[in-house]
Motif scaffolding. Structure first.
Motif, PDB file in Angstrom:
ATOM      1  N   THR A 246       0.784  -1.232   0.000  1.00  8.80           N
ATOM      2  CA  THR A 246       0.000   0.000   0.000  1.00  8.80           C
ATOM      3  C   THR A 246       0.820   1.289   0.000  1.00  8.80           C
ATOM      4  O   THR A 246       0.629   2.152  -0.855  1.00  8.80           O
ATOM      5  CB  THR A 246      -0.961   0.012   1.203  1.00  8.80           C
ATOM      6  OG1 THR A 246      -1.906  -1.061   1.053  1.00  8.80           O
ATOM      7  CG2 THR A 246      -1.726   1.324   1.292  1.00  8.80           C
ATOM      8  N   LEU A 274      -6.080  -4.245  -2.681  1.00  4.68           N
ATOM      9  CA  LEU A 274      -7.545  -4.257  -2.673  1.00  4.68           C
ATOM     10  C   LEU A 274      -8.062  -3.842  -1.297  1.00  4.68           C
ATOM     11  O   LEU A 274      -8.361  -4.675  -0.445  1.00  4.68           O
ATOM     12  CB  LEU A 274      -8.071  -5.648  -3.040  1.00  4.68           C
ATOM     13  CG  LEU A 274      -9.595  -5.762  -3.192  1.00  4.68           C
ATOM     14  CD1 LEU A 274     -10.085  -4.909  -4.359  1.00  4.68           C
ATOM     15  CD2 LEU A 274     -10.012  -7.211  -3.396  1.00  4.68           C
ATOM     16  N   SER A 275      -8.156  -2.539  -1.070  1.00  2.89           N
ATOM     17  CA  SER A 275      -8.665  -2.047   0.213  1.00  2.89           C
ATOM     18  C   SER A 275      -9.022  -0.572   0.105  1.00  2.89           C
ATOM     19  O   SER A 275      -8.509   0.153  -0.763  1.00  2.89           O
ATOM     20  CB  SER A 275      -7.628  -2.221   1.325  1.00  2.89           C
ATOM     21  OG  SER A 275      -6.547  -1.317   1.166  1.00  2.89           O
ATOM     22  N   ALA A 276      -9.872  -0.121   1.010  1.00  2.94           N
ATOM     23  CA  ALA A 276     -10.207   1.299   1.087  1.00  2.94           C
ATOM     24  C   ALA A 276      -8.988   2.111   1.504  1.00  2.94           C
ATOM     25  O   ALA A 276      -8.852   3.285   1.124  1.00  2.94           O
ATOM     26  CB  ALA A 276     -11.357   1.508   2.064  1.00  2.94           C
ATOM     27  N   ILE A 279      -7.102   3.215  -1.521  1.00  7.59           N
ATOM     28  CA  ILE A 279      -7.802   4.301  -2.206  1.00  7.59           C
ATOM     29  C   ILE A 279      -7.492   5.625  -1.526  1.00  7.59           C
ATOM     30  O   ILE A 279      -7.183   6.634  -2.184  1.00  7.59           O
ATOM     31  CB  ILE A 279      -9.325   4.047  -2.230  1.00  7.59           C
ATOM     32  CG1 ILE A 279      -9.646   2.804  -3.069  1.00  7.59           C
ATOM     33  CG2 ILE A 279     -10.071   5.266  -2.766  1.00  7.59           C
ATOM     34  CD1 ILE A 279     -11.117   2.420  -3.053  1.00  7.59           C
ATOM     35  N   GLU A 280      -7.565   5.640  -0.201  1.00 12.95           N
ATOM     36  CA  GLU A 280      -7.289   6.860   0.550  1.00 12.95           C
ATOM     37  C   GLU A 280      -5.837   7.310   0.368  1.00 12.95           C
ATOM     38  O   GLU A 280      -5.555   8.499   0.197  1.00 12.95           O
ATOM     39  CB  GLU A 280      -7.586   6.636   2.032  1.00 12.95           C
ATOM     40  CG  GLU A 280      -7.414   7.875   2.890  1.00 12.95           C
ATOM     41  CD  GLU A 280      -7.881   7.679   4.308  1.00 12.95           C
ATOM     42  OE1 GLU A 280      -7.928   8.678   5.053  1.00 12.95           O
ATOM     43  OE2 GLU A 280      -8.199   6.537   4.690  1.00 12.95           O
ATOM     44  N   SER A 322     -11.157  -6.464   2.350  1.00 11.07           N
ATOM     45  CA  SER A 322     -10.099  -6.836   1.414  1.00 11.07           C
ATOM     46  C   SER A 322     -10.578  -8.087   0.680  1.00 11.07           C
ATOM     47  O   SER A 322     -11.775  -8.371   0.678  1.00 11.07           O
ATOM     48  CB  SER A 322      -8.774  -7.060   2.140  1.00 11.07           C
ATOM     49  OG  SER A 322      -7.707  -7.164   1.212  1.00 11.07           O
ATOM     50  N   PHE A 392     -10.085   0.701 -10.421  1.00 12.32           N
ATOM     51  CA  PHE A 392     -10.630   1.645  -9.438  1.00 12.32           C
ATOM     52  C   PHE A 392     -11.387   2.757 -10.172  1.00 12.32           C
ATOM     53  O   PHE A 392     -10.897   3.325 -11.156  1.00 12.32           O
ATOM     54  CB  PHE A 392      -9.509   2.230  -8.580  1.00 12.32           C
ATOM     55  CG  PHE A 392      -8.934   1.244  -7.610  1.00 12.32           C
ATOM     56  CD1 PHE A 392      -9.500   1.069  -6.348  1.00 12.32           C
ATOM     57  CD2 PHE A 392      -7.840   0.472  -7.951  1.00 12.32           C
ATOM     58  CE1 PHE A 392      -8.974   0.150  -5.457  1.00 12.32           C
ATOM     59  CE2 PHE A 392      -7.303  -0.462  -7.064  1.00 12.32           C
ATOM     60  CZ  PHE A 392      -7.880  -0.619  -5.813  1.00 12.32           C
ATOM     61  N   PRO A 397     -12.812   6.680  -0.464  1.00 13.63           N
ATOM     62  CA  PRO A 397     -12.671   5.382   0.218  1.00 13.63           C
ATOM     63  C   PRO A 397     -14.009   4.773   0.622  1.00 13.63           C
ATOM     64  O   PRO A 397     -14.122   3.550   0.718  1.00 13.63           O
ATOM     65  CB  PRO A 397     -11.822   5.712   1.446  1.00 13.63           C
ATOM     66  CG  PRO A 397     -11.100   6.967   1.098  1.00 13.63           C
ATOM     67  CD  PRO A 397     -12.038   7.736   0.223  1.00 13.63           C
ATOM     68  N   THR A 399     -16.541   4.480  -1.088  1.00 17.95           N
ATOM     69  CA  THR A 399     -17.144   3.749  -2.203  1.00 17.95           C
ATOM     70  C   THR A 399     -16.500   2.385  -2.409  1.00 17.95           C
ATOM     71  O   THR A 399     -16.911   1.645  -3.306  1.00 17.95           O
ATOM     72  CB  THR A 399     -17.028   4.543  -3.515  1.00 17.95           C
ATOM     73  OG1 THR A 399     -15.634   4.663  -3.881  1.00 17.95           O
ATOM     74  CG2 THR A 399     -17.629   5.931  -3.368  1.00 17.95           C
ATOM     75  N   PHE A 400     -15.494   2.053  -1.590  1.00 15.87           N
ATOM     76  CA  PHE A 400     -14.814   0.768  -1.768  1.00 15.87           C
ATOM     77  C   PHE A 400     -15.799  -0.386  -1.631  1.00 15.87           C
ATOM     78  O   PHE A 400     -16.636  -0.421  -0.733  1.00 15.87           O
ATOM     79  CB  PHE A 400     -13.704   0.585  -0.727  1.00 15.87           C
ATOM     80  CG  PHE A 400     -13.102  -0.800  -0.739  1.00 15.87           C
ATOM     81  CD1 PHE A 400     -12.165  -1.149  -1.703  1.00 15.87           C
ATOM     82  CD2 PHE A 400     -13.507  -1.766   0.179  1.00 15.87           C
ATOM     83  CE1 PHE A 400     -11.617  -2.424  -1.741  1.00 15.87           C
ATOM     84  CE2 PHE A 400     -12.960  -3.045   0.156  1.00 15.87           C
ATOM     85  CZ  PHE A 400     -12.019  -3.372  -0.810  1.00 15.87           C
ATOM     86  N   ASN A 405     -15.997  -0.784  -6.525  1.00 18.16           N
ATOM     87  CA  ASN A 405     -14.804   0.057  -6.597  1.00 18.16           C
ATOM     88  C   ASN A 405     -13.701  -0.615  -5.790  1.00 18.16           C
ATOM     89  O   ASN A 405     -13.683  -0.495  -4.583  1.00 18.16           O
ATOM     90  CB  ASN A 405     -15.050   1.460  -6.049  1.00 18.16           C
ATOM     91  CG  ASN A 405     -13.832   2.353  -6.184  1.00 18.16           C
ATOM     92  OD1 ASN A 405     -13.023   2.167  -7.102  1.00 18.16           O
ATOM     93  ND2 ASN A 405     -13.687   3.299  -5.279  1.00 18.16           N
TER      94      ASN A 405
END
Length: 411
Positions: A246, A274-276, A279-280, A322, A392, A397, A399-400, A405
């Motif tokens: 990450t 694969l995680s929020a 995204i953040e 995840s 993505f 985040p 919307t994960f 997403n």
């Protein structure tokens, strides 16, 4: 170097130490020893995952999968409570060594689940097997862990997750045949997962006729990626492939878009993202970013997977955070099914489990898991792989959601 030599020497004593621990305890005789669990005492199952830091979602998601499996068992097995002893391995070699050493030191550790990261499994699995403890990995995918050439100290290692020999091949196929990208540059962070996955992808990409311009390396803690990205831009790749974790991946994604010459270069990562949280960390630059991942669509999973997802939501007030929760659930079920096969109870209600018998039972057990069919080969590869690519679509985040997403764009 001294610590490494000491660890290597300990592993080298594996066969000798196991050869001298054959024992008869109660109704069980076993070449590697017998665990006795007193009447009413818990069956202790160890675990190690990344449970802190930037990649926490990866490990926590798996821990939750195991917790749901135990709940589905009624919290008991053969009349004994199930107890999960989970350690945080930090997703690195030092953490894996520490966690495995602690779990191995507990004489009541029947079997171990995890880890999430190949970096932790590589030193951890031999430490556990030195004590005759089977390790069922729930997300570590480095090809070497289940390769026919693996060393004897991995004889107790199995996994309910695919090998990156399959993921790398699928990623290369997608990049070459679907994206029609003539050239790539790969980046790894020195971890067994990233290093081996990018190598498999590069090898397969070359076999398909693509050109690998360079294979670069970073440290997981690197922050300034501009010098590397500027050098890569001069090579003019069509795609940059970086299956790292990450923190570093977010820096690459953020900084690549501001690097002259890379404005239109496609970026592709791996399953660790694969995680929020990713995204953040990546911010607006995450939109359009793609990752290679096993297919988690309902039609690709086991028939009971939708029911599991509903249990997950009810238990934790959110959807899976995840992507390896199903592999962890199946790892737990593989463990308990194997224990059921070999455990014996005496007239006083005490339970006995032979360590070698348990290892053999793990490798011989087959069932339809929620991630798909589970059946181990002689090297501990127990899962089947179905590829996909996810993209993505939003930098929010909140919307994960797997399939939303990021959304599945291939096949």
């Amino acid at each position: 170097m001294g610590a490494l030599l000491k660890w290597s020497a300990g592993v080298a004593l594996l066969c000798a130490s196991q050869a001298t621990t054959a024992a008869t305890v109660g109704p069980v005789t076993d070449d590697l020893g017998v665990i006795r669990i007193a009447k009413g005492a818990p069956i202790q199952i160890g675990a190690y995952w990344v449970l802190s830091g930037a990649d926490t979602a990866l490990g926590l998601d798996e821990k939750r999968g195991v917790e749901i499996a135990f709940k589905d068992m009624g919290g008991k097995l053969l009349g004994h409570p199930l107890k999960l002893n989970a350690e945080d391995d930090g997703c690195n070699a030092e953490g894996g060594q520490t966690a495995a050493t602690k779990l191995a030191a507990n004489p009541q550790t029947v079997i171990v689940l995890g880890p999430a990261c190949s970096s932790a499994a590589t030193p951890g699995a031999p430490i556990l097997w030195q004590q005759g403890i089977v390790d069922i990995c729930t997300a570590c995918t480095a090809p070497a862990l289940t390769a026919p050439t693996r060393k004897k100290e991995y004889d107790g290692f199995a996994r309910t997750v695919f090998s990156d020999s399959e993921q790398g091949k699928a990623d290369a196929t997608y990049v070459h045949n679907v994206l029609k990208a003539p050239s790539v540059v790969t980046i790894h962070d020195g971890s067994p997962y990233a290093q081996q996955l990018q190598q498999v992808m590069a090898d397969n990409f070359r076999q398909l006729g693509g050109k690998v311009l360079s294979q670069e390396a970073i440290a997981p803690t690197d922050v300034d990626m501009k010098p590397l990205l500027t050098r890569i831009a001069s090579e003019k790749p069509d795609l940059i492939y970086f299956p790292v974790f990450t923190a570093a991946a977010a820096q690459i994604v953020r900084q690549a878009r501001g690097t002259p010459g890379l404005e239109k270069t496609k970026l592709m990562g791996g399953g660790s993202l694969l995680s929020a949280d990713f995204i953040e960390a990546a911010g607006p630059a995450v939109v359009g970013f793609i990752i290679g991942y096993p297919d988690l669509s309902p039609e690709a999973m086991g028939k009971n997977y939708p029911k599991f997802v509903e249990e997950y939501k009810k238990a934790y007030n959110e959807a899976p955070i995840s992507g390896y929760h199903a592999n962890a659930y199946d790892g737990a079920m593989l463990a308990v099914k194997a224990i059921e096969k070999v455990a014996k109870t005496d007239k006083d209600g005490n339970l006995y489990i032979g360590k070698k018998a348990l290892r053999d039972a793990v490798f011989a057990t087959t069932f339809d898991g929620i991630s798909g069919p589970i059946a181990c080969d002689q090297y501990g590869e127990c899962s089947q792989f179905k590829p996909s690519v996810l993209e993505f679509t939003s930098s929010d985040p909140k919307t994960f959601g797997v399939g939303k997403n990021p959304k599945k764009i291939w096949p």
